[in-house]
Design a protein around this motif. Sequence first.
Motif, PDB file in Angstrom:
ATOM      1  N   THR A  68       0.820  -1.206   0.000  1.00 35.43           N
ATOM      2  CA  THR A  68       0.000   0.000   0.000  1.00 35.43           C
ATOM      3  C   THR A  68       0.860   1.264   0.000  1.00 35.43           C
ATOM      4  O   THR A  68       2.081   1.198   0.095  1.00 35.43           O
ATOM      5  N   MET A  69       0.161   2.395  -0.067  1.00 39.55           N
ATOM      6  CA  MET A  69       0.824   3.696  -0.095  1.00 39.55           C
ATOM      7  C   MET A  69      -0.006   4.671   0.729  1.00 39.55           C
ATOM      8  O   MET A  69      -1.224   4.594   0.748  1.00 39.55           O
ATOM      9  N   ILE A  70       0.669   5.587   1.410  1.00 39.32           N
ATOM     10  CA  ILE A  70       0.021   6.697   2.094  1.00 39.32           C
ATOM     11  C   ILE A  70       0.555   7.975   1.473  1.00 39.32           C
ATOM     12  O   ILE A  70       1.759   8.130   1.303  1.00 39.32           O
ATOM     13  N   GLN A  71      -0.339   8.897   1.134  1.00 41.59           N
ATOM     14  CA  GLN A  71       0.079  10.202   0.643  1.00 41.59           C
ATOM     15  C   GLN A  71      -0.179  11.228   1.739  1.00 41.59           C
ATOM     16  O   GLN A  71      -1.236  11.222   2.370  1.00 41.59           O
ATOM     17  N   HIS A  72       0.796  12.100   1.946  1.00 42.54           N
ATOM     18  CA  HIS A  72       0.776  13.032   3.073  1.00 42.54           C
ATOM     19  C   HIS A  72       1.152  14.421   2.568  1.00 42.54           C
ATOM     20  O   HIS A  72       2.278  14.631   2.099  1.00 42.54           O
ATOM     21  N   GLN A  73       0.208  15.359   2.617  1.00 42.23           N
ATOM     22  CA  GLN A  73       0.459  16.743   2.210  1.00 42.23           C
ATOM     23  C   GLN A  73       1.028  17.487   3.416  1.00 42.23           C
ATOM     24  O   GLN A  73       0.452  17.415   4.509  1.00 42.23           O
ATOM     25  N   VAL A  74       2.152  18.174   3.239  1.00 44.14           N
ATOM     26  CA  VAL A  74       2.827  18.836   4.363  1.00 44.14           C
ATOM     27  C   VAL A  74       3.239  20.256   3.994  1.00 44.14           C
ATOM     28  O   VAL A  74       3.401  20.589   2.825  1.00 44.14           O
ATOM     29  N   LYS A  75       3.449  21.065   5.033  1.00 46.09           N
ATOM     30  CA  LYS A  75       4.020  22.388   4.822  1.00 46.09           C
ATOM     31  C   LYS A  75       5.478  22.214   4.423  1.00 46.09           C
ATOM     32  O   LYS A  75       6.145  21.278   4.877  1.00 46.09           O
ATOM     33  N   PRO A  76       5.998  23.089   3.569  1.00 44.93           N
ATOM     34  CA  PRO A  76       7.408  22.989   3.198  1.00 44.93           C
ATOM     35  C   PRO A  76       8.302  23.220   4.411  1.00 44.93           C
ATOM     36  O   PRO A  76       7.883  23.784   5.412  1.00 44.93           O
ATOM     37  N   GLY A  77       9.528  22.748   4.297  1.00 45.81           N
ATOM     38  CA  GLY A  77      10.497  22.922   5.375  1.00 45.81           C
ATOM     39  C   GLY A  77      11.044  21.595   5.852  1.00 45.81           C
ATOM     40  O   GLY A  77      10.912  20.574   5.189  1.00 45.81           O
ATOM     41  N   LYS A  78      11.667  21.646   7.023  1.00 48.93           N
ATOM     42  CA  LYS A  78      12.330  20.458   7.574  1.00 48.93           C
ATOM     43  C   LYS A  78      11.317  19.535   8.254  1.00 48.93           C
ATOM     44  O   LYS A  78      10.452  19.984   8.994  1.00 48.93           O
ATOM     45  N   HIS A  79      11.463  18.246   7.950  1.00 47.83           N
ATOM     46  CA  HIS A  79      10.606  17.203   8.520  1.00 47.83           C
ATOM     47  C   HIS A  79      11.467  16.006   8.900  1.00 47.83           C
ATOM     48  O   HIS A  79      12.489  15.737   8.263  1.00 47.83           O
ATOM     49  N   THR A  80      11.042  15.298   9.918  1.00 50.82           N
ATOM     50  CA  THR A  80      11.640  14.015  10.275  1.00 50.82           C
ATOM     51  C   THR A  80      10.542  12.971  10.163  1.00 50.82           C
ATOM     52  O   THR A  80       9.574  12.984  10.931  1.00 50.82           O
ATOM     53  N   PHE A  81      10.663  12.087   9.172  1.00 48.64           N
ATOM     54  CA  PHE A  81       9.690  11.027   8.965  1.00 48.64           C
ATOM     55  C   PHE A  81      10.209   9.769   9.657  1.00 48.64           C
ATOM     56  O   PHE A  81      11.377   9.406   9.511  1.00 48.64           O
ATOM     57  N   MET A  82       9.315   9.113  10.396  1.00 47.70           N
ATOM     58  CA  MET A  82       9.723   7.945  11.175  1.00 47.70           C
ATOM     59  C   MET A  82       8.743   6.804  10.945  1.00 47.70           C
ATOM     60  O   MET A  82       7.563   7.025  10.688  1.00 47.70           O
ATOM     61  N   VAL A  83       9.276   5.596  11.062  1.00 47.31           N
ATOM     62  CA  VAL A  83       8.440   4.403  10.972  1.00 47.31           C
ATOM     63  C   VAL A  83       8.769   3.512  12.163  1.00 47.31           C
ATOM     64  O   VAL A  83       9.928   3.299  12.498  1.00 47.31           O
ATOM     65  N   ASP A  84       7.708   3.051  12.842  1.00 47.34           N
ATOM     66  CA  ASP A  84       7.856   2.151  13.980  1.00 47.34           C
ATOM     67  C   ASP A  84       7.919   0.730  13.432  1.00 47.34           C
ATOM     68  O   ASP A  84       6.944   0.219  12.898  1.00 47.34           O
ATOM     69  N   LEU A  85       9.079   0.106  13.550  1.00 50.57           N
ATOM     70  CA  LEU A  85       9.295  -1.234  13.012  1.00 50.57           C
ATOM     71  C   LEU A  85       8.962  -2.335  14.013  1.00 50.57           C
ATOM     72  O   LEU A  85       9.361  -3.470  13.837  1.00 50.57           O
ATOM     73  N   LYS A  86       8.265  -2.004  15.074  1.00 52.38           N
ATOM     74  CA  LYS A  86       7.811  -2.931  16.114  1.00 52.38           C
ATOM     75  C   LYS A  86       8.968  -3.578  16.855  1.00 52.38           C
ATOM     76  O   LYS A  86       9.357  -3.131  17.886  1.00 52.38           O
ATOM     77  N   ASN A  87       9.536  -4.646  16.338  1.00 53.56           N
ATOM     78  CA  ASN A  87      10.586  -5.373  17.072  1.00 53.56           C
ATOM     79  C   ASN A  87      11.996  -4.910  16.715  1.00 53.56           C
ATOM     80  O   ASN A  87      12.966  -5.575  17.036  1.00 53.56           O
ATOM     81  N   GLN A  88      12.106  -3.769  16.048  1.00 50.52           N
ATOM     82  CA  GLN A  88      13.405  -3.227  15.659  1.00 50.52           C
ATOM     83  C   GLN A  88      13.454  -1.744  16.048  1.00 50.52           C
ATOM     84  O   GLN A  88      12.418  -1.148  16.334  1.00 50.52           O
ATOM     85  N   PRO A  89      14.634  -1.149  16.018  1.00 53.87           N
ATOM     86  CA  PRO A  89      14.704   0.301  16.277  1.00 53.87           C
ATOM     87  C   PRO A  89      13.910   1.072  15.230  1.00 53.87           C
ATOM     88  O   PRO A  89      13.762   0.629  14.100  1.00 53.87           O
ATOM     89  N   TRP A  90      13.399   2.229  15.624  1.00 55.18           N
ATOM     90  CA  TRP A  90      12.676   3.092  14.693  1.00 55.18           C
ATOM     91  C   TRP A  90      13.602   3.475  13.537  1.00 55.18           C
ATOM     92  O   TRP A  90      14.776   3.730  13.724  1.00 55.18           O
TER      93      TRP A  90
END
Length: 109
Positions: A68-90
């Motif tokens: 699948t895919m998620i589309q995310h509209q954001v304000k321009p500038g600096k962002h930190t995108f993170m994914v929770d991998l459950k049994n692994q480090p983010w």
Amino acid sequence: MKFAVTMLLAVSLFGCASAKMEAVLRTDVIEPGKALVNFIRPSVFIGDGVTFEMWDGDIFVGLLKPGTMIQHQVKPGKHTFMVDLKNQPWSHVKANLQAGESYITLRRI
């Protein structure tokens, strides 16, 4: 510059795999004054039972399921995108996004 950021995001979050995607609703329309970030997760069989939480800093973006895919509209500038991998480090990536541009992040297990 856009190409370099897209490649950095793809390399840091994806790796190499043969994958399939299921049909999802998508848009190519970017809201005025915003950037469009596409979080893509191919189905690669191994790890397909895990659903990832996607975050833009402290903002919950959604659940990313295999194929699948998620589309995310954001304000321009600096962002930190993170994914929770459950049994692994983010896993995370930092990006400085430009208004009117579209970006892709790819993630497999």
